[in-house]
Design a protein around this motif. Structure first.
Motif, PDB file in Angstrom:
ATOM      1  N   ASP A 125       0.794  -1.133   0.069  1.00  0.00           N
ATOM      2  CA  ASP A 125       0.018   0.107   0.198  1.00  0.00           C
ATOM      3  C   ASP A 125       0.856   1.314  -0.105  1.00  0.00           C
ATOM      4  OD1 ASP A 125       1.384  -0.421   2.549  1.00  0.00           O
ATOM      5  OD2 ASP A 125      -0.464   0.050   3.765  1.00  0.00           O
ATOM      6  N   GLU A 126       2.171   1.089  -0.339  1.00  0.00           N
ATOM      7  CA  GLU A 126       2.787   2.409  -0.148  1.00  0.00           C
ATOM      8  C   GLU A 126       3.116   3.184  -1.431  1.00  0.00           C
ATOM      9  OE1 GLU A 126       5.739   1.468   3.613  1.00  0.00           O
ATOM     10  OE2 GLU A 126       6.575   0.704   1.693  1.00  0.00           O
ATOM     11  N   ARG A 127       3.645   4.382  -1.116  1.00  0.00           N
ATOM     12  CA  ARG A 127       4.059   5.323  -2.265  1.00  0.00           C
ATOM     13  C   ARG A 127       5.411   5.597  -2.379  1.00  0.00           C
ATOM     14  NH1 ARG A 127       2.399  10.221  -1.525  1.00  0.00           N
ATOM     15  NH2 ARG A 127       1.251  10.693  -3.515  1.00  0.00           N
TER      16      ARG A 127
ATOM     17  N   GLU B 165       1.670   3.154  -5.620  1.00  0.00           N
ATOM     18  CA  GLU B 165       1.873   4.025  -6.402  1.00  0.00           C
ATOM     19  C   GLU B 165       3.544   4.555  -6.655  1.00  0.00           C
ATOM     20  OE1 GLU B 165      -1.250   7.817  -6.578  1.00  0.00           O
ATOM     21  OE2 GLU B 165      -1.034   6.915  -4.404  1.00  0.00           O
TER      22      GLU B 165
ATOM     23  N   PHE C 201       6.023   7.479  -8.341  1.00  0.00           N
ATOM     24  CA  PHE C 201       6.126   8.726  -8.745  1.00  0.00           C
ATOM     25  C   PHE C 201       7.688   8.637  -9.142  1.00  0.00           C
ATOM     26  CE2 PHE C 201       2.769   8.966  -5.860  1.00  0.00           C
ATOM     27  CZ  PHE C 201       2.025   9.706  -6.207  1.00  0.00           C
TER      28      PHE C 201
ATOM     29  N   ASN D 209      -0.273   2.563 -12.144  1.00  0.00           N
ATOM     30  CA  ASN D 209       0.012   3.420 -10.899  1.00  0.00           C
ATOM     31  C   ASN D 209       1.404   3.977 -10.881  1.00  0.00           C
ATOM     32  OD1 ASN D 209       1.409   0.781 -11.147  1.00  0.00           O
ATOM     33  ND2 ASN D 209       1.639   0.302  -9.265  1.00  0.00           N
TER      34      ASN D 209
ATOM     35  N   GLN E  56       3.889  15.856  -4.262  1.00  0.00           N
ATOM     36  CA  GLN E  56       3.146  14.414  -4.216  1.00  0.00           C
ATOM     37  C   GLN E  56       3.696  14.008  -2.771  1.00  0.00           C
ATOM     38  OE1 GLN E  56       1.025  13.367  -6.106  1.00  0.00           O
ATOM     39  NE2 GLN E  56       1.323  14.200  -7.949  1.00  0.00           N
ATOM     40  N   SER E  57       4.547  14.575  -2.135  1.00  0.00           N
ATOM     41  CA  SER E  57       5.040  14.088  -0.837  1.00  0.00           C
ATOM     42  C   SER E  57       3.822  14.136   0.269  1.00  0.00           C
ATOM     43  CB  SER E  57       6.253  14.844  -0.159  1.00  0.00           C
ATOM     44  OG  SER E  57       5.798  16.113  -0.079  1.00  0.00           O
TER      45      SER E  57
ATOM     46  N   PHE F 191       6.565  10.488   0.994  1.00  0.00           N
ATOM     47  CA  PHE F 191       6.620   9.041   0.397  1.00  0.00           C
ATOM     48  C   PHE F 191       6.934   7.983   1.335  1.00  0.00           C
ATOM     49  CE2 PHE F 191       7.666  12.370  -2.743  1.00  0.00           C
ATOM     50  CZ  PHE F 191       6.655  12.111  -3.881  1.00  0.00           C
ATOM     51  N   ASP F 192       6.755   6.911   1.159  1.00  0.00           N
ATOM     52  CA  ASP F 192       6.970   5.860   2.139  1.00  0.00           C
ATOM     53  C   ASP F 192       8.335   5.224   1.879  1.00  0.00           C
ATOM     54  OD1 ASP F 192       4.209   5.486   3.478  1.00  0.00           O
ATOM     55  OD2 ASP F 192       3.895   5.028   1.647  1.00  0.00           O
TER      56      ASP F 192
END
Ligand code: SAH
Length: 213
Positions: free
Chosen positions: A81-83, A104, A106, A129, A144-145, A147-148
């Motif tokens: 589930d992390e970005r 996701e 980026f 994604n 977008q931060s 972030f994981d």
């Protein structure tokens, strides 16, 4: 090269270059199995797609060595589930591997031609994604931060301060640090109670992170 040769070469890469050298995270191995590296390298190099080495691409850049991509993905310790922020999209190969592991991704690249090609390729392969951006990744991607995880695929001389600012609590930064031309040390920085814990993970060799801003 016929596709059965490529799939045999891919299996050898997984067994001999990844598993045998300490890549044990089954999710990472499945992602390396899933992403077709032959579709990310120049046509003439397709037969070498599963050699365990970096290969030259456009503009003096390289597609990362499979072991290095897998090592960084394993070191980042993703949960589904992390970005993630990736700096240095390049061909999009590493991006595709990250996209199999996180919710996701980026990704930022400074060369328009590389960013465009990677964006179209990732769309064509159905990675929905992933969000790409053209720019100087040493600034991170503040909008977008947090972030994981932040995965940096070019060598920095020091840790850019933006990365700390854009990292979530318990987030990890995987980054090679060192002087260009010599090898670099791969570091994992983990954010704990507003501070960074630093671990050194071994020596690697990367193209430089070029800071334009
Ligand atoms: N992981 C990529 C290869 C990365 S090579 C792959 O598998 O294809 C490193 C990439 O970082 C190069 O494409 C280079 O252009 C890019 N790069 C270097 N400095 C950068 C910066 N400041 N911001 C964004 N991208 C950068």
């Amino acid at each position: 090269m016929a596709s059965e040769h490529l799939s045999a070469a891919k299996q050898r890469m997984i067994d001999q270059h990844l598993r045998a050298r300490g890549i044990s995270d089954e999710r990472v191995l499945a992602a390396m199995q899933r992403v077709p590296r032959e579709d990310f390298v120049p046509e003439a190099l397709r037969p070498h797609a599963y050699d365990d080495r970096a290969l030259p691409v456009k503009l003096g850049q390289t597609i990362s060595q499979p072991y290095t991509v897998a090592f960084m993905a394993q070191a980042a310790q993703f949960s589904r589930d992390e970005r993630v922020l990736e700096i240095g999209t390049g061909t999009g190969y590493g991006t595709a591997v990250l996209a199999c592991l996180a919710a996701e991704v980026f990704t930022v690249e400074r060369w328009p031609k590389l960013s465009d090609t990677a964006t179209h390729r990732l769309e064509r392969f159905g990675f929905r994604n992933v969000v790409t951006k053209l720019g100087d990744g040493s600034l991170g991607w503040a909008e977008q931060s947090p972030f994981d995880a932040i995965v940096v695929t070019a060598a920095a001389e020091q840790l850019p301060t933006a990365f700390f600012d854009q990292l979530a609590e318990r987030g990890r930064i995987i980054i090679p640090i060192g002087v260009p031309g010599t090898g670099q040390t791969m570091f994992r920085f983990t954010r704990q109670s507003g501070k960074l814990r630093e671990e050194s993970l071994g020596m690697f060799s990367f193209v430089p992170l070029v800071c334009d801003s």
